[in-house]
Scaffold this active site. Sequence first.
Site, mmCIF file in Angstrom:
data_model
loop_
_atom_site.group_PDB
_atom_site.id
_atom_site.type_symbol
_atom_site.label_atom_id
_atom_site.label_comp_id
_atom_site.label_asym_id
_atom_site.label_seq_id
_atom_site.Cartn_x
_atom_site.Cartn_y
_atom_site.Cartn_z
ATOM 1 N N PRO A 88 45.074 31.616 71.425
ATOM 2 C CA PRO A 88 45.881 30.941 70.393
ATOM 3 C C PRO A 88 46.235 31.863 69.227
ATOM 4 O O PRO A 88 47.052 31.515 68.393
ATOM 5 C CB PRO A 88 44.994 29.780 69.934
ATOM 6 C CG PRO A 88 43.640 30.051 70.468
ATOM 7 C CD PRO A 88 43.768 30.982 71.615
ATOM 8 N N GLU A 115 34.408 30.615 72.611
ATOM 9 C CA GLU A 115 35.015 30.851 71.297
ATOM 10 C C GLU A 115 35.986 32.027 71.320
ATOM 11 O O GLU A 115 36.746 32.229 70.389
ATOM 12 C CB GLU A 115 33.923 31.121 70.255
ATOM 13 C CG GLU A 115 33.201 29.881 69.810
ATOM 14 C CD GLU A 115 34.139 28.831 69.223
ATOM 15 O OE1 GLU A 115 34.748 29.111 68.181
ATOM 16 O OE2 GLU A 115 34.254 27.745 69.810
ATOM 17 N N ARG A 153 60.357 31.571 87.772
ATOM 18 C CA ARG A 153 61.704 31.044 87.976
ATOM 19 C C ARG A 153 62.787 32.009 87.506
ATOM 20 O O ARG A 153 63.964 31.789 87.765
ATOM 21 C CB ARG A 153 61.858 29.636 87.404
ATOM 22 C CG ARG A 153 61.368 29.401 86.046
ATOM 23 C CD ARG A 153 61.216 27.914 85.746
ATOM 24 N NE ARG A 153 62.450 27.175 85.961
ATOM 25 C CZ ARG A 153 63.555 27.341 85.270
ATOM 26 N NH1 ARG A 153 63.598 28.240 84.317
ATOM 27 N NH2 ARG A 153 64.625 26.624 85.523
ATOM 28 N N ASP A 168 69.681 27.235 81.885
ATOM 29 C CA ASP A 168 68.517 26.511 81.365
ATOM 30 C C ASP A 168 68.614 26.290 79.871
ATOM 31 O O ASP A 168 69.150 27.114 79.148
ATOM 32 C CB ASP A 168 67.243 27.361 81.538
ATOM 33 C CG ASP A 168 66.756 27.363 82.948
ATOM 34 O OD1 ASP A 168 67.221 26.545 83.733
ATOM 35 O OD2 ASP A 168 65.892 28.212 83.240
HETATM 36 N N1 ADE Z 1 43.589 29.596 74.849
HETATM 37 C C1 ADE Z 1 43.260 28.515 74.126
HETATM 38 N N2 ADE Z 1 44.322 27.992 73.515
HETATM 39 C C2 ADE Z 1 45.391 28.771 73.848
HETATM 40 C C3 ADE Z 1 46.766 28.764 73.516
HETATM 41 N N3 ADE Z 1 47.291 27.858 72.710
HETATM 42 N N4 ADE Z 1 47.548 29.724 74.037
HETATM 43 C C4 ADE Z 1 47.017 30.670 74.841
HETATM 44 N N5 ADE Z 1 45.739 30.732 75.179
HETATM 45 C C5 ADE Z 1 44.914 29.806 74.687
#
Ligand code: ADE
Length: 244
Positions: A88, A115, A153, A168
């Site tokens: 994330p 984590e 794709r 697309d």
């Molecule tokens: N791992 C946990 N959350 C994630 C996300 N939003 N994007 C990529 N990998 C992740």
Amino acid sequence: MHFDLFSLLPEVFPPYLNSSMMKRAQEKGLLSFGVHNIRDWTQDKHHVTDDNPYGGGGGMIMKPEPIFDAVEDVIGSPPDCPIILLTPQGRVFNQDEAQRLAREPRLALLCGRYEGVDERVRAHLVTDEISIGDYVLTGGELPALILIDALTRLIPGVLGAENGAANDSHATGLLEGAHYTRPAEYRGWDVPAILRSGDHGKVAQWRREQALIRTFERRPEMLEKTELSKKDKVFLEKIKKGKA
Ligand code: ADE
């Protein structure tokens, strides 16, 4: 295109990768996968892949040794392809990024759990960090599948010419407009007559206008970054005045 997936949950991948479009792409020789269990590269009796964070705090951290060993064994050292960590904290994935990555013949995808991964993996092994959006999942496996799906794709030959990726939503910088199929009338709701007119020029113009309307209504900021023709701009003015 070849993907090497590194994960502690390798069993989640085959059901999706061996279905539908991705299955066909593999059968055509356009796509291949190596699915690797990071645990197979542990050296200790209990096959430990995570440990407590230095300095305390909650959550477990994925240890660096099995990750380095797995990636270096499979990909080689120095690596000759991007090593992407799904996290994330990464750059947020979008269609431009998908197009850029789809040009690579090989990608390694590293899926974190717990984590996160030991910082030395980020600093000295990984070449790219990608997030699929501003929310936190329990691991990088679903994000990896999403990335693979979006890239697959775009590989020439995967989608037929008829339903190719060129129009697309996002590929054109606009959202796609409405689509209809049979029946022509359903519960009193008619398919727009123009789509049944057989006039390809008029259908193309209608589709362009519908894409402009939809983008204006839902994602107006996309219009700032998209190349628009004179005709598009005239139509957009009409939309803004509520006259479209
Ligand atoms: N791992 C946990 N959350 C994630 C996300 N939003 N994007 C990529 N990998 C992740």
